[in-house]
Design a protein around this motif. Structure first.
Motif, PDB file in Angstrom:
ATOM      1  N   LEU A  61       0.833  -1.210   0.000  1.00 51.75           N
ATOM      2  CA  LEU A  61       0.000   0.000   0.000  1.00 51.75           C
ATOM      3  C   LEU A  61       0.865   1.257   0.000  1.00 51.75           C
ATOM      4  CD1 LEU A  61      -2.785  -1.057   2.530  1.00 51.75           C
ATOM      5  CD2 LEU A  61      -2.971  -0.885   0.044  1.00 51.75           C
ATOM      6  N   PHE A  62       1.920   1.254   0.807  1.00 50.06           N
ATOM      7  CA  PHE A  62       2.822   2.415   0.849  1.00 50.06           C
ATOM      8  C   PHE A  62       3.507   2.619  -0.495  1.00 50.06           C
ATOM      9  CE2 PHE A  62       3.329   1.460   5.608  1.00 50.06           C
ATOM     10  CZ  PHE A  62       2.298   2.319   5.941  1.00 50.06           C
ATOM     11  N   ALA A  63       3.959   1.532  -1.108  1.00 46.06           N
ATOM     12  CA  ALA A  63       4.628   1.633  -2.405  1.00 46.06           C
ATOM     13  C   ALA A  63       3.664   2.163  -3.459  1.00 46.06           C
ATOM     14  CB  ALA A  63       5.201   0.278  -2.818  1.00 46.06           C
ATOM     15  N   GLU A  64       2.419   1.721  -3.409  1.00 48.44           N
ATOM     16  CA  GLU A  64       1.429   2.203  -4.374  1.00 48.44           C
ATOM     17  C   GLU A  64       1.147   3.692  -4.164  1.00 48.44           C
ATOM     18  OE1 GLU A  64      -1.086   2.387  -7.518  1.00 48.44           O
ATOM     19  OE2 GLU A  64       0.341   0.807  -7.001  1.00 48.44           O
ATOM     20  N   ALA A  65       1.051   4.105  -2.902  1.00 40.14           N
ATOM     21  CA  ALA A  65       0.846   5.527  -2.621  1.00 40.14           C
ATOM     22  C   ALA A  65       2.027   6.349  -3.119  1.00 40.14           C
ATOM     23  CB  ALA A  65       0.646   5.739  -1.117  1.00 40.14           C
ATOM     24  N   LEU A  66       3.228   5.837  -2.933  1.00 38.76           N
ATOM     25  CA  LEU A  66       4.429   6.523  -3.414  1.00 38.76           C
ATOM     26  C   LEU A  66       4.446   6.586  -4.938  1.00 38.76           C
ATOM     27  CD1 LEU A  66       7.103   7.835  -2.591  1.00 38.76           C
ATOM     28  CD2 LEU A  66       8.126   5.557  -2.607  1.00 38.76           C
ATOM     29  N   ARG A  67       4.028   5.496  -5.595  1.00 38.75           N
ATOM     30  CA  ARG A  67       4.006   5.469  -7.056  1.00 38.75           C
ATOM     31  C   ARG A  67       3.058   6.533  -7.606  1.00 38.75           C
ATOM     32  NH1 ARG A  67       1.089   3.759 -11.074  1.00 38.75           N
ATOM     33  NH2 ARG A  67      -0.456   2.708  -9.822  1.00 38.75           N
ATOM     34  N   GLN A  68       1.939   6.729  -6.941  1.00 35.97           N
ATOM     35  CA  GLN A  68       0.971   7.719  -7.413  1.00 35.97           C
ATOM     36  C   GLN A  68       1.500   9.145  -7.283  1.00 35.97           C
ATOM     37  OE1 GLN A  68      -2.703   6.903  -5.376  1.00 35.97           O
ATOM     38  NE2 GLN A  68      -2.988   4.941  -6.421  1.00 35.97           N
ATOM     39  N   ARG A  69       2.505   9.354  -6.469  1.00 32.58           N
ATOM     40  CA  ARG A  69       3.068  10.703  -6.270  1.00 32.58           C
ATOM     41  C   ARG A  69       4.314  10.960  -7.111  1.00 32.58           C
ATOM     42  NH1 ARG A  69       2.636  11.288   0.289  1.00 32.58           N
ATOM     43  NH2 ARG A  69       0.395  11.025   0.372  1.00 32.58           N
ATOM     44  N   THR A  70       4.726  10.007  -7.917  1.00 33.18           N
ATOM     45  CA  THR A  70       6.000  10.150  -8.639  1.00 33.18           C
ATOM     46  C   THR A  70       5.819  10.196 -10.150  1.00 33.18           C
ATOM     47  OG1 THR A  70       6.297   7.771  -8.676  1.00 33.18           O
ATOM     48  CG2 THR A  70       7.312   8.967  -6.829  1.00 33.18           C
ATOM     49  N   HIS A  71       4.765  10.810 -10.630  1.00 33.15           N
ATOM     50  CA  HIS A  71       4.510  10.868 -12.074  1.00 33.15           C
ATOM     51  C   HIS A  71       5.572  11.671 -12.816  1.00 33.15           C
ATOM     52  CE1 HIS A  71       0.760   8.801 -11.669  1.00 33.15           C
ATOM     53  NE2 HIS A  71       0.319   9.675 -10.785  1.00 33.15           N
ATOM     54  N   GLU A  72       6.146  12.655 -12.156  1.00 37.98           N
ATOM     55  CA  GLU A  72       7.125  13.527 -12.833  1.00 37.98           C
ATOM     56  C   GLU A  72       8.534  12.938 -12.829  1.00 37.98           C
ATOM     57  OE1 GLU A  72       5.684  14.879  -9.763  1.00 37.98           O
ATOM     58  OE2 GLU A  72       3.838  15.047 -10.908  1.00 37.98           O
ATOM     59  N   GLN A  73       8.799  11.952 -12.036  1.00 38.18           N
ATOM     60  CA  GLN A  73      10.146  11.410 -11.883  1.00 38.18           C
ATOM     61  C   GLN A  73      10.165   9.940 -12.315  1.00 38.18           C
ATOM     62  OE1 GLN A  73      10.462  12.108  -7.738  1.00 38.18           O
ATOM     63  NE2 GLN A  73      11.281  14.176  -7.972  1.00 38.18           N
ATOM     64  N   PRO A  74      10.493   9.688 -13.584  1.00 36.13           N
ATOM     65  CA  PRO A  74      10.427   8.302 -14.080  1.00 36.13           C
ATOM     66  C   PRO A  74      11.385   7.350 -13.379  1.00 36.13           C
ATOM     67  CG  PRO A  74      11.135   9.840 -15.823  1.00 36.13           C
ATOM     68  CD  PRO A  74      10.838  10.641 -14.607  1.00 36.13           C
ATOM     69  N   GLU A  75      12.561   7.820 -12.959  1.00 37.77           N
ATOM     70  CA  GLU A  75      13.497   6.903 -12.301  1.00 37.77           C
ATOM     71  C   GLU A  75      12.965   6.461 -10.940  1.00 37.77           C
ATOM     72  OE1 GLU A  75      14.419  11.050 -11.217  1.00 37.77           O
ATOM     73  OE2 GLU A  75      14.409  10.084 -13.156  1.00 37.77           O
ATOM     74  N   VAL A  76      12.275   7.361 -10.226  1.00 34.85           N
ATOM     75  CA  VAL A  76      11.662   6.990  -8.947  1.00 34.85           C
ATOM     76  C   VAL A  76      10.485   6.052  -9.201  1.00 34.85           C
ATOM     77  CG1 VAL A  76      10.482   7.861  -6.895  1.00 34.85           C
ATOM     78  CG2 VAL A  76      12.432   9.118  -7.816  1.00 34.85           C
ATOM     79  N   ALA A  77       9.722   6.339 -10.247  1.00 35.36           N
ATOM     80  CA  ALA A  77       8.585   5.477 -10.586  1.00 35.36           C
ATOM     81  C   ALA A  77       9.071   4.060 -10.903  1.00 35.36           C
ATOM     82  CB  ALA A  77       7.812   6.060 -11.765  1.00 35.36           C
TER      83      ALA A  77
END
Length: 189
Positions: A61-77
Motif C-alpha cells: 500500500l505504501f509503495a502504491e501511494a508513493l508510485r501515485q506521487r512520482t509521475h514527474e520522476q520516471p526513475e523513482v517510478a
C-alpha cells in the motif's frame, strides 16, 4: 534334555517378546513425538505466514501511494514499480508457504479437472522468462497441447517451485520443462 531345551527356548522367546514390546513402545513414542513436532511446525508456518503478510500488505500500500506521487520522476517510478513487483513476489511466496502448510495439515481440498498443460506453461513463461533472460538462460516449455486430469492450482504451484529452483541453480545453458506421454499418463519433467 528335550524338556530343558523347550523351557530354554520358551524363556528366550519370552525375553525376545519383552524386548520387542519395549522397542515397539519406544517407536510408538517417537512416532507420536514426530507427529506433535509436525503439528507444531504446521501451526508455526501458518501463524508466521499470516503475521508476515500483514506488514507485506502494508508495504504494498505504501509503495502504491508513493508510485501515485512520482509521475514527474520516471526513475523513482521505476524503483517503486520494482518494489511493487517484489512485494507481489513475496506475497506469492507466502501464499505458497501457506498452501504447503495446509497440505501438510491435510487442509487442502484437491479439485481435479481436465486442462491443457499450455495454460500453466503460459503463466510460467510470463513469470520466469525475464528472470531466465537476466541470467542468460534459455527457458524452453514443451508439450503444452497435452491434456491432463489433475488439480491445476496444485500442479502450477509445484511447477513454479521447480522452475524457480531450476533457474536459481542453473548457471549456464537453459531450463527445459516438457510434458511427455508415458503410457496412459503425462509426465511433466
Amino acid at each position: 534334555q528335550a524338556l530343558q531345551r523347550v523351557i530354554e527356548l520358551k524363556l528366550r522367546a519370552d525375553d525376545l517378546l519383552d524386548q520387542l514390546r519395549v522397542e515397539k513402545g519406544i517407536a510408538e513414542a517417537a512416532r507420536q513425538e514426530a507427529e506433535v513436532a509436525n503439528r507444531a511446525k504446521t501451526q508455526f508456518f501458518t501463524a508466521a505466514s499470516h503475521d508476515l503478510r500483514q506488514p507485506l500488505h502494508a508495504m504494498g500500500l505504501f509503495a502504491e501511494a508513493l508510485r501515485q506521487r512520482t509521475h514527474e520522476q520516471p526513475e523513482v517510478a521505476n524503483l517503486v514499480n520494482s518494489i511493487n513487483a517484489s512485494v507481489d513476489a513475496l506475497e506469492g511466496l507466502f501464499s505458497e508457504l501457506l498452501d504447503i502448510t495446509r497440505i501438510d495439515a491435510g487442509g487442502v481440498e484437491v479439485r481435479p479437472q481436465s486442462f491443457e498443460v499450455a495454460d500453466i506453461l503460459r503463466k510460467l513463461r510470463l513469470h520466469f522468462e525475464p528472470t531466465a533472460f537476466e541470467k542468460g538462460l534459455a527457458l524452453t516449455l514443451r508439450g503444452g497441447h497435452r491434456v491432463v486430469h489433475a488439480d491445476p492450482l496444485l500442479v502450477e504451484r509445484i511447477l513454479r517451485n521447480l522452475v524457480s529452483n531450476a533457474i536459481r541453480y542453473t548457471n549456464d545453458g537453459g531450463v527445459l520443462v516438457g510434458a511427455r506421454v508415458r503410457g496412459d499418463k503425462v509426465l511433466v519433467q
